[in-house]
Design a protein around this motif. Structure first.
Motif, PDB file in Angstrom:
ATOM      1  N   ILE A  89      42.169  22.958  48.352  1.00  0.00           N
ATOM      2  CA  ILE A  89      42.039  24.411  48.334  1.00  0.00           C
ATOM      3  C   ILE A  89      43.187  25.042  47.542  1.00  0.00           C
ATOM      4  N   ALA A  93      42.805  27.177  43.996  1.00  0.00           N
ATOM      5  CA  ALA A  93      43.352  28.517  43.774  1.00  0.00           C
ATOM      6  C   ALA A  93      44.240  28.549  42.543  1.00  0.00           C
ATOM      7  N   TYR A  96      42.086  28.293  39.389  1.00  0.00           N
ATOM      8  CA  TYR A  96      41.384  29.546  39.102  1.00  0.00           C
ATOM      9  C   TYR A  96      42.332  30.535  38.437  1.00  0.00           C
ATOM     10  N   ALA A  97      43.564  30.576  38.919  1.00  0.00           N
ATOM     11  CA  ALA A  97      44.568  31.451  38.306  1.00  0.00           C
ATOM     12  C   ALA A  97      44.889  30.994  36.887  1.00  0.00           C
ATOM     13  N   ASN A 131      31.078  28.381  44.595  1.00  0.00           N
ATOM     14  CA  ASN A 131      31.567  28.719  45.929  1.00  0.00           C
ATOM     15  C   ASN A 131      31.094  27.722  46.975  1.00  0.00           C
ATOM     16  N   LEU A 134      33.656  25.045  47.293  1.00  0.00           N
ATOM     17  CA  LEU A 134      34.779  25.447  48.140  1.00  0.00           C
ATOM     18  C   LEU A 134      34.368  25.418  49.611  1.00  0.00           C
ATOM     19  N   LEU A 160      37.310  34.416  49.826  1.00  0.00           N
ATOM     20  CA  LEU A 160      38.450  33.928  49.045  1.00  0.00           C
ATOM     21  C   LEU A 160      38.227  34.159  47.559  1.00  0.00           C
ATOM     22  N   TRP A 161      37.016  33.879  47.089  1.00  0.00           N
ATOM     23  CA  TRP A 161      36.680  34.090  45.669  1.00  0.00           C
ATOM     24  C   TRP A 161      36.871  35.558  45.294  1.00  0.00           C
ATOM     25  N   VAL A 164      40.673  36.587  45.279  1.00  0.00           N
ATOM     26  CA  VAL A 164      41.405  36.094  44.109  1.00  0.00           C
ATOM     27  C   VAL A 164      41.006  36.874  42.865  1.00  0.00           C
ATOM     28  N   ILE A 188      50.230  35.212  43.497  1.00  0.00           N
ATOM     29  CA  ILE A 188      49.340  34.087  43.785  1.00  0.00           C
ATOM     30  C   ILE A 188      49.992  33.149  44.791  1.00  0.00           C
ATOM     31  N   ILE A 192      48.341  32.216  48.331  1.00  0.00           N
ATOM     32  CA  ILE A 192      48.052  30.837  48.737  1.00  0.00           C
ATOM     33  C   ILE A 192      48.711  30.525  50.076  1.00  0.00           C
ATOM     34  N   ILE A 195      46.795  32.325  52.852  1.00  0.00           N
ATOM     35  CA  ILE A 195      45.497  31.707  53.100  1.00  0.00           C
ATOM     36  C   ILE A 195      45.666  30.404  53.885  1.00  0.00           C
TER      37      ILE A 195
END
Length: 202
Positions: A89, A93, A96-97, A131, A134, A160-161, A164, A188, A192, A195
């Motif tokens: 996870i 994240a 994705y960033a 998704n 995830l 979460l999607w 972010v 970020i 994280i 989360i």
């Protein structure tokens, strides 16, 4: 069978057209993307766009699909990474960033998709696929005792999607509403950490 020279040229033209459309949509919005503006940027005739991609709706859909495919490459690598569910996870994240930083055109198109039904539907379909991966990691975490048993994996993945996306969209907010790349990195990290604490079983 090797593609012919004509086939290679046709594919190169198609890529050039979609790339030109993507840049126009990302920088100026979908409203600014006309077949004429794309033809000028890609240095092709308007008829070439029709021949290689189709009309405006088809072109916007192709732009959206390309953006999502670029994103898939980053995210699939994250989900294939070694480690326990928590690690995956965190890697997802971070990836994705990284996608948002390295592919800003594609990221912005996904966050603010063109208002074309076919493009929106395609982005929604591909987003659900990503998704679901995830959500699968979250289910694995619940099964192993890492994640809280009361989580709804599908809704948690969607939340979460969306969170972010909102965070990374600060990159293009004007003035004091925005955030520098360095500040985004720090935000970020905070996200994280929050989360991880919220997902872990107590």
């Amino acid at each position: 069978m090797e593609p012919t020279r004509a086939q290679r040229k046709a594919e190169a033209n198609r890529r050039a057209v979609i790339d030109a459309a993507r840049e126009i949509v990302a920088v100026h919005g979908a409203e600014a993307m006309t077949l004429e503006s794309v033809a000028e940027r890609a240095d092709v005739a308007v008829q070439t766009i029709y021949n290689r991609v189709g009309g405006r709706s088809a072109l916007l859909t192709a732009v959206a699909e390309q953006a999502m495919e670029e994103n898939r490459a980053y995210m699939d690598a994250a989900y294939r990474s070694e480690g326990d569910p928590e690690t995956k996870i965190m890697v997802a994240a971070a990836e994705y960033a990284r996608f948002a930083r390295e592919r800003p055109y594609e990221f912005r198109i996904l966050v603010e998709p063109p208002d074309v039904p076919a493009a929106v539907a395609r982005i929604a379909e591909l987003t659900r696929e990503q998704n679901a991966k995830l959500a699968g990691v979250l289910r694995e975490g619940m099964a192993t005792g890492f994640a809280r048993a009361d989580l709804d994996p599908d809704r948690t993945a969607t939340a979460l999607w969306a969170a972010v996306n909102g965070l990374l969209a600060l990159a293009w907010r004007p003035g004091d509403l925005g955030a520098t790349p360095q500040e985004l990195d720090r935000l970020i990290e905070v996200f994280i950490s929050a989360i991880a604490d919220g997902v872990r079983a107590r």
